[in-house]
Write a protein that holds these residues in place. Structure first.
Motif, PDB file in Angstrom:
ATOM      1  N   LYS A  38       0.855  -1.192   0.000  1.00 26.02           N
ATOM      2  CA  LYS A  38       0.000   0.000   0.000  1.00 26.02           C
ATOM      3  C   LYS A  38       0.887   1.237   0.000  1.00 26.02           C
ATOM      4  N   ILE A  39       0.452   2.269  -0.728  1.00 24.90           N
ATOM      5  CA  ILE A  39       1.193   3.526  -0.768  1.00 24.90           C
ATOM      6  C   ILE A  39       0.262   4.657  -0.347  1.00 24.90           C
ATOM      7  N   ASN A  40       0.647   5.378   0.687  1.00 20.00           N
ATOM      8  CA  ASN A  40      -0.076   6.573   1.127  1.00 20.00           C
ATOM      9  C   ASN A  40       0.724   7.783   0.659  1.00 20.00           C
ATOM     10  N   ILE A  41       0.029   8.751   0.072  1.00 17.54           N
ATOM     11  CA  ILE A  41       0.685   9.979  -0.367  1.00 17.54           C
ATOM     12  C   ILE A  41       0.056  11.145   0.381  1.00 17.54           C
ATOM     13  N   VAL A  42       0.877  11.883   1.105  1.00 19.04           N
ATOM     14  CA  VAL A  42       0.424  13.050   1.853  1.00 19.04           C
ATOM     15  C   VAL A  42       1.010  14.271   1.161  1.00 19.04           C
ATOM     16  N   SER A  43       0.122  15.157   0.700  1.00 21.50           N
ATOM     17  CA  SER A  43       0.605  16.301  -0.068  1.00 21.50           C
ATOM     18  C   SER A  43      -0.337  17.485   0.081  1.00 21.50           C
ATOM     19  N   LEU A  44       0.238  18.655  -0.010  1.00 23.16           N
ATOM     20  CA  LEU A  44      -0.562  19.862  -0.115  1.00 23.16           C
ATOM     21  C   LEU A  44      -1.205  19.889  -1.499  1.00 23.16           C
ATOM     22  N   GLU A  45      -2.294  20.587  -1.632  1.00 19.59           N
ATOM     23  CA  GLU A  45      -2.892  20.737  -2.953  1.00 19.59           C
ATOM     24  C   GLU A  45      -2.214  21.912  -3.660  1.00 19.59           C
ATOM     25  N   ASP A  46      -0.963  21.685  -4.021  1.00 17.58           N
ATOM     26  CA  ASP A  46      -0.178  22.709  -4.713  1.00 17.58           C
ATOM     27  C   ASP A  46      -0.051  22.345  -6.192  1.00 17.58           C
ATOM     28  N   LYS A  47       0.904  22.930  -6.879  1.00 15.69           N
ATOM     29  CA  LYS A  47       1.038  22.713  -8.325  1.00 15.69           C
ATOM     30  C   LYS A  47       1.410  21.273  -8.676  1.00 15.69           C
ATOM     31  N   TYR A  48       1.902  20.507  -7.721  1.00 20.16           N
ATOM     32  CA  TYR A  48       2.285  19.124  -7.967  1.00 20.16           C
ATOM     33  C   TYR A  48       1.134  18.136  -7.756  1.00 20.16           C
ATOM     34  N   PHE A  49       0.080  18.576  -7.097  1.00 19.72           N
ATOM     35  CA  PHE A  49      -0.983  17.673  -6.660  1.00 19.72           C
ATOM     36  C   PHE A  49      -1.728  17.007  -7.817  1.00 19.72           C
ATOM     37  N   GLU A  50      -2.278  17.788  -8.732  1.00 18.66           N
ATOM     38  CA  GLU A  50      -3.064  17.225  -9.840  1.00 18.66           C
ATOM     39  C   GLU A  50      -2.213  16.349 -10.763  1.00 18.66           C
ATOM     40  N   PRO A  51      -1.010  16.788 -11.138  1.00 27.15           N
ATOM     41  CA  PRO A  51      -0.176  15.894 -11.952  1.00 27.15           C
ATOM     42  C   PRO A  51       0.124  14.573 -11.248  1.00 27.15           C
ATOM     43  N   MET A  52       0.314  14.617  -9.926  1.00 31.24           N
ATOM     44  CA  MET A  52       0.583  13.388  -9.173  1.00 31.24           C
ATOM     45  C   MET A  52      -0.621  12.463  -9.217  1.00 31.24           C
ATOM     46  N   LYS A  53      -1.828  13.016  -9.083  1.00 31.94           N
ATOM     47  CA  LYS A  53      -3.025  12.183  -9.146  1.00 31.94           C
ATOM     48  C   LYS A  53      -3.083  11.427 -10.472  1.00 31.94           C
ATOM     49  N   LYS A  54      -2.736  12.102 -11.555  1.00 30.21           N
ATOM     50  CA  LYS A  54      -2.754  11.464 -12.877  1.00 30.21           C
ATOM     51  C   LYS A  54      -1.678  10.383 -12.982  1.00 30.21           C
ATOM     52  N   ARG A  55      -0.493  10.680 -12.455  1.00 26.74           N
ATOM     53  CA  ARG A  55       0.593   9.689 -12.515  1.00 26.74           C
ATOM     54  C   ARG A  55       0.263   8.466 -11.666  1.00 26.74           C
ATOM     55  N   VAL A  56      -0.325   8.692 -10.500  1.00 24.48           N
ATOM     56  CA  VAL A  56      -0.690   7.571  -9.628  1.00 24.48           C
ATOM     57  C   VAL A  56      -1.761   6.709 -10.278  1.00 24.48           C
ATOM     58  N   ALA A  57      -2.723   7.327 -10.940  1.00 23.49           N
ATOM     59  CA  ALA A  57      -3.753   6.560 -11.643  1.00 23.49           C
ATOM     60  C   ALA A  57      -3.116   5.661 -12.699  1.00 23.49           C
TER      61      ALA A  57
END
Length: 64
Positions: A38-57
């Motif tokens: 399992k991988i938990n990602i803790v992040s602020l909703e900054d400029k990296y957040f949305e791109p990370m969601k796409k990469r994780v998907a």
């Protein structure tokens, strides 16, 4: 030094990542390939957040 070189097995374990930078993506990708449970990602909703969601998907689509 890689985790395997230190004889640390991530298979089936839980990984928590702080932040959603490109470096985090590399760590997430490799540990997913290595079979982390399992991988938990803790992040602020900054400029990296949305791109990370796409990469994780995409990572989720290509790994078990």
């Amino acid at each position: 030094m890689a985790l395997e070189e230190r004889r640390y097995n991530t298979k089936g374990k839980t990984l928590t990542i702080l932040g959603a930078t490109d470096l985090a993506t590399s760590i997430i990708s490799q540990t997913a390939i290595n079979g982390v449970g399992k991988i938990n990602i803790v992040s602020l909703e900054d400029k990296y957040f949305e791109p990370m969601k796409k990469r994780v998907a995409k990572i989720n689509e290509t790994t078990d």
